[in-house]
Design a protein around this motif. Sequence first.
Motif, PDB file in Angstrom:
ATOM      1  N   THR A  73       0.877  -1.215  -0.152  1.00  0.00           N
ATOM      2  CA  THR A  73       0.020   0.132  -0.034  1.00  0.00           C
ATOM      3  C   THR A  73       0.900   0.974   0.009  1.00  0.00           C
ATOM      4  O   THR A  73       2.070   1.312   0.661  1.00  0.00           O
ATOM      5  N   SER A  74       0.485   2.122  -0.783  1.00  0.00           N
ATOM      6  CA  SER A  74       1.272   3.438  -1.038  1.00  0.00           C
ATOM      7  C   SER A  74       2.738   3.132  -1.206  1.00  0.00           C
ATOM      8  O   SER A  74       2.877   2.423  -2.259  1.00  0.00           O
ATOM      9  N   GLU A  92       3.870  -0.349  -2.217  1.00  0.00           N
ATOM     10  CA  GLU A  92       3.955  -0.729  -3.517  1.00  0.00           C
ATOM     11  C   GLU A  92       5.300  -0.734  -4.310  1.00  0.00           C
ATOM     12  O   GLU A  92       5.487  -1.642  -5.181  1.00  0.00           O
ATOM     13  N   SER A 122      -7.787   6.917   2.390  1.00  0.00           N
ATOM     14  CA  SER A 122      -7.855   5.623   2.618  1.00  0.00           C
ATOM     15  C   SER A 122      -8.942   5.222   3.749  1.00  0.00           C
ATOM     16  O   SER A 122      -8.998   5.933   4.589  1.00  0.00           O
ATOM     17  N   ASN A 165      -9.415   2.043   6.019  1.00  0.00           N
ATOM     18  CA  ASN A 165      -8.463   0.822   6.536  1.00  0.00           C
ATOM     19  C   ASN A 165      -9.335  -0.189   7.267  1.00  0.00           C
ATOM     20  O   ASN A 165      -9.076  -1.230   6.845  1.00  0.00           O
ATOM     21  N   HIS A 217      -2.110  10.944  -1.770  1.00  0.00           N
ATOM     22  CA  HIS A 217      -3.256  10.389  -2.093  1.00  0.00           C
ATOM     23  C   HIS A 217      -4.425  11.170  -2.180  1.00  0.00           C
ATOM     24  O   HIS A 217      -5.615  11.082  -1.944  1.00  0.00           O
ATOM     25  N   SER A 273      -2.493  -5.294  -5.400  1.00  0.00           N
ATOM     26  CA  SER A 273      -2.066  -3.728  -5.223  1.00  0.00           C
ATOM     27  C   SER A 273      -3.315  -2.922  -4.578  1.00  0.00           C
ATOM     28  O   SER A 273      -4.378  -3.277  -5.060  1.00  0.00           O
ATOM     29  N   ALA A 274      -2.917  -2.186  -3.585  1.00  0.00           N
ATOM     30  CA  ALA A 274      -3.995  -1.224  -3.063  1.00  0.00           C
ATOM     31  C   ALA A 274      -4.222  -0.100  -3.806  1.00  0.00           C
ATOM     32  O   ALA A 274      -5.263   0.257  -3.586  1.00  0.00           O
ATOM     33  N   ILE A 294      -6.050   4.775  -1.378  1.00  0.00           N
ATOM     34  CA  ILE A 294      -5.639   3.455  -1.197  1.00  0.00           C
ATOM     35  C   ILE A 294      -6.850   2.596  -1.035  1.00  0.00           C
ATOM     36  O   ILE A 294      -7.757   2.805  -0.244  1.00  0.00           O
ATOM     37  N   PHE A 321      -7.533  -0.418   0.403  1.00  0.00           N
ATOM     38  CA  PHE A 321      -7.041  -1.334   1.106  1.00  0.00           C
ATOM     39  C   PHE A 321      -7.866  -2.398   1.064  1.00  0.00           C
ATOM     40  O   PHE A 321      -7.502  -3.667   1.103  1.00  0.00           O
TER      41      PHE A 321
END
Length: 308
Positions: A80-81, A84, A143, A145, A183, A212-213, A235, A237
Amino acid sequence: MGRELYRDQPVFRHWMRHLDQYYYGITGNSVIDELYDKDYPISQPFDSLPLTHPAIFMIEYALAQVFMEQQIYPDYVFGTSLGEFASCTVAGALDYTSALESLVVQADIVQNHCEPGGMIAILEQVSLFHSEPELYRNCEIASVNFDNHFVVSGGAAGLSEVETYIKKRKVTYQRLPIHYGFHSKWIDPAGALYKRYAASCSLKSPQSGVISALAGGACASFESEHLWNAVREPIRFRDALKTLLPMEDKIIVDLGPGGTLATFIKHNHSLFGPDGVLSLHSVLSPFHKDMNRLEQVLSKIKWERVTT
């Protein structure tokens, strides 16, 4: 991050030094000097973008090498972020020199072309964002989460208004040690320059599965713009996490610098059914004891592989 591993784990130390030498060749500075050779109090933020970007990648990549030295290879990598970049590199889609250099370039472009801003983690239902003008007018969702945890990004002035508002509402939050609104549209001024640079980076087909997020799922190939979009776009997630279902047949290891990924996965128990995640491990944490945790995780993984 990883101080004890750097002192006592030879494979981790080798890769940290190797990556740091490459970083020094690009910048004339040392990440290791900042991480391990200065006695900063733990309360002091580590928030200088030209150091935090490469440090996160170096920690994750060096720790992955420790596992692979033990003949433990991933079927999937999940980033994530900034993660990646590490996941693509571990999967063989990007070489580590290109990944490290691209993060140095990214940090430089963002610092020089984007207005100051930041990110705030909010412990509340994401419906709060959509229902309150003080939030959606001043920031964007970076994001979601888990059910009661989302992150917003924005410019400095807007985030100050957001912070004032959520304090009045007595909502629990944390201002992250990041001075730019990743983001979100607040880093768009860096986009054209960075994408021009990224076009020269060669991304290959990965040798292991990549979750991949950014995509919110599996990726079998990558365009150069993935390197920009991974830090520009929201993201996804939870969408990406669903790709790994069912969880009970998988061993999941968090190689991030603070065990955050493992914590987020635990809080997404509603996705996993009654049995939850049966095998979830992290190595690094804010409480240190890195070597002890590493040895425990390696032993558990080897045992689980034998018994299954």
